[in-house]
Design a protein around this motif. Structure first.
Motif, PDB file in Angstrom:
ATOM      1  N   ASP A   1      -4.608   8.241  10.731  1.00 29.45           N
ATOM      2  CA  ASP A   1      -4.805   7.525   9.524  1.00 29.45           C
ATOM      3  C   ASP A   1      -3.956   6.466   8.463  1.00 29.45           C
ATOM      4  O   ASP A   1      -4.236   5.833   7.814  1.00 29.45           O
ATOM      5  N   ALA A   2      -3.576   5.982   9.961  1.00 30.59           N
ATOM      6  CA  ALA A   2      -2.624   4.585   9.424  1.00 30.59           C
ATOM      7  C   ALA A   2      -4.171   3.844   9.520  1.00 30.59           C
ATOM      8  O   ALA A   2      -4.459   2.674   9.059  1.00 30.59           O
ATOM      9  N   LEU A   3      -5.288   3.582  10.342  1.00 29.60           N
ATOM     10  CA  LEU A   3      -6.583   3.091  11.008  1.00 29.60           C
ATOM     11  C   LEU A   3      -7.107   3.172   9.623  1.00 29.60           C
ATOM     12  O   LEU A   3      -7.282   2.179   9.032  1.00 29.60           O
ATOM     13  N   ASP A   4      -7.626   4.043   9.422  1.00 31.03           N
ATOM     14  CA  ASP A   4      -7.867   4.393   8.156  1.00 31.03           C
ATOM     15  C   ASP A   4      -7.869   3.511   6.601  1.00 31.03           C
ATOM     16  O   ASP A   4      -8.563   2.822   6.076  1.00 31.03           O
ATOM     17  N   ALA A   5      -6.002   3.552   6.859  1.00 34.57           N
ATOM     18  CA  ALA A   5      -5.431   3.221   5.514  1.00 34.57           C
ATOM     19  C   ALA A   5      -6.270   1.355   5.209  1.00 34.57           C
ATOM     20  O   ALA A   5      -5.745   1.111   4.189  1.00 34.57           O
ATOM     21  N   ILE A   6      -5.690   1.160   6.714  1.00 33.12           N
ATOM     22  CA  ILE A   6      -5.638  -0.508   6.849  1.00 33.12           C
ATOM     23  C   ILE A   6      -7.254  -0.859   6.618  1.00 33.12           C
ATOM     24  O   ILE A   6      -7.574  -1.688   5.207  1.00 33.12           O
ATOM     25  N   VAL A   7      -8.461   0.288   6.351  1.00 36.86           N
ATOM     26  CA  VAL A   7      -9.786  -0.462   6.972  1.00 36.86           C
ATOM     27  C   VAL A   7      -9.742  -0.006   4.940  1.00 36.86           C
ATOM     28  O   VAL A   7     -10.480  -1.181   3.682  1.00 36.86           O
ATOM     29  N   GLN A   8      -9.396   1.138   4.472  1.00 36.18           N
ATOM     30  CA  GLN A   8      -9.192   1.400   2.963  1.00 36.18           C
ATOM     31  C   GLN A   8      -8.104   0.464   1.798  1.00 36.18           C
ATOM     32  O   GLN A   8      -9.528   0.158   1.132  1.00 36.18           O
ATOM     33  N   LEU A   9      -7.641  -0.046   2.454  1.00 36.31           N
ATOM     34  CA  LEU A   9      -6.802  -0.630   1.250  1.00 36.31           C
ATOM     35  C   LEU A   9      -7.924  -2.241   1.489  1.00 36.31           C
ATOM     36  O   LEU A   9      -7.945  -3.362   0.350  1.00 36.31           O
ATOM     37  N   MET A  10      -8.320  -2.333   2.687  1.00 37.67           N
ATOM     38  CA  MET A  10      -9.376  -4.357   2.833  1.00 37.67           C
ATOM     39  C   MET A  10     -10.238  -4.249   2.230  1.00 37.67           C
ATOM     40  O   MET A  10     -10.920  -5.152   2.162  1.00 37.67           O
ATOM     41  N   GLU A  11     -11.175  -2.417   2.561  1.00 31.62           N
ATOM     42  CA  GLU A  11     -12.147  -2.645   1.021  1.00 31.62           C
ATOM     43  C   GLU A  11     -12.001  -2.389  -0.469  1.00 31.62           C
ATOM     44  O   GLU A  11     -12.799  -2.432  -0.563  1.00 31.62           O
ATOM     45  N   ALA A  12     -10.406  -2.329  -0.492  1.00 30.48           N
ATOM     46  CA  ALA A  12     -10.733  -1.797  -1.929  1.00 30.48           C
ATOM     47  C   ALA A  12     -10.880  -2.996  -3.255  1.00 30.48           C
ATOM     48  O   ALA A  12     -10.849  -4.197  -2.196  1.00 30.48           O
ATOM     49  N   ASP A  13     -10.985  -2.629  -4.344  1.00 31.94           N
ATOM     50  CA  ASP A  13     -11.418  -4.035  -5.320  1.00 31.94           C
ATOM     51  C   ASP A  13      -9.461  -4.910  -5.456  1.00 31.94           C
ATOM     52  O   ASP A  13      -8.653  -4.037  -6.531  1.00 31.94           O
ATOM     53  N   PRO A  14     -10.395  -5.961  -5.368  1.00 29.53           N
ATOM     54  CA  PRO A  14      -8.988  -6.438  -5.144  1.00 29.53           C
ATOM     55  C   PRO A  14      -8.595  -6.452  -7.227  1.00 29.53           C
ATOM     56  O   PRO A  14      -6.813  -6.424  -6.983  1.00 29.53           O
TER      57      PRO A  14
END
Length: 318
Positions: free
Chosen positions: A216-229
């Protein structure tokens, strides 16, 4: 993220994050770096450089050489280790962060560095700890994390660096060994449940702490970095968690699979004091609203997966 540099790539998060990123973006797109090397998957499966994060010029040279557009800065001393060596922790945690931010500023890289529940302190509300609240930690680790959040905010506001961060709770993984964190008792408990059938906890019964399974932590990092700023109001750093547990709750989940598992206690005053200064549970609504955070693993699902993998691992070793 297209070309990614990861510092601290052989640590608890980094060792799994590098594999996760290489599977997603391609092996050649992820440069793993650490101050040490060895027979690790992160070293074997793609580009790897020896790097001391205290050497800013070496970090700049590596980033330029590989043409990176994103820096995921993980290198740091964790809570219990940092409290034993506070000046080293400050110098490494803040010096390495400053160097990494300077590289990001110079090269126009997106930037991630993890924060922690250690950024909170005794004056913070312990239940459903708000996203925006009092942060007065009583450990050097926590002090460096609060300073790191502020420094990342500064680089975003002053220089326009796309900085993003997560306040991680305790992270549990079957593949990465504990790295000196206060919440590592949970990892130890699963390992010793499989290998010995009993565990002696250094954290007392009734001490609730937030936890998250590493996938879940790994997915959260990727999801945050790919999120619309444009959606991000709390860049540094978002509360994230999956569960709030004490040692008895973890042991009860284990006993549903290993009925004879025994848990006793020999409390470590230093780590117990650190744990008691942290929240019991976090409010993650800002992460859910701004970039869709939603963990997949609760305690039961995590326990099943941990025990399955650890049983297979130690059967293979034995």
């Amino acid at each position: 993220m297209e070309k990614i540099l990861v510092t601290g790539a052989l640590g608890q998060i980094g060792s799994e994050l590098v594999s996760h990123l290489r599977n997603r973006y391609g092996a050649d797109q992820v440069l793993a770096t650490d101050i040490r090397t060895g027979d690790y998957e992160a070293v074997r499966s793609g580009p790897f450089d020896l790097l001391d994060v205290m050497d800013g010029q070496a970090m700049m040279d590596a980033a330029k050489r590989h043409g990176v557009d994103t820096i995921l800065h993980l290198a740091a001393l964790l809570s219990a280790t940092a409290e034993a060596k506070p000046l080293l922790a400050w110098n490494l945690n803040m010096g390495g962060l400053s160097n990494a931010l300077e590289v990001a500023r110079e090269l126009g890289c997106a930037f991630f560095s993890p924060s922690s529940i250690g950024a909170f302190g005794p004056g913070t509300p312990k239940e459903h700890t708000p996203q925006d609240t009092v942060q007065r930690p009583t450990t050097m680790y926590g002090v460096s994390k609060v300073a790191g959040e502020l420094l990342c905010d500064y680089y975003h506001q002053k220089y326009g660096v796309d900085t993003r961060s997560l306040r991680f709770p305790g992270l549990i993984s079957y593949s990465a060994p504990p790295g000196g964190g206060t919440t590592d008792y949970a990892v130890d408990m699963y390992v010793e449940a499989v290998t010995k059938g009993r565990y002696t906890s250094y954290i007392s019964a009734g001490t609730y702490l937030d936890m998250m399974y590493l996938p879940d932590a790994l997915d959260a990092i990727v999801q945050l970095m790919e999120a619309d700023p444009a959606r991000l109001r709390h860049r540094n750093a978002f509360n994230v968690t999956a569960m709030s547990v004490d040692p008895e709750a973890v042991a009860a989940a284990i006993r549903r699979h290993i009925p004879g598992f025994a848990l006793d206690y020999r409390v470590d005053p230093v780590r117990q004091a650190i744990a008691e200064s942290w929240p019991d549970s976090l409010d993650c609504s800002a992460a859910a609203e701004e970039w869709g955070f939603s963990p997949a693993y609760d305690l039961e699902r995590m326990t099943q997966d941990m025990l399955d993998h650890l049983s297979a691992l130690y059967k293979k070793i034995g």
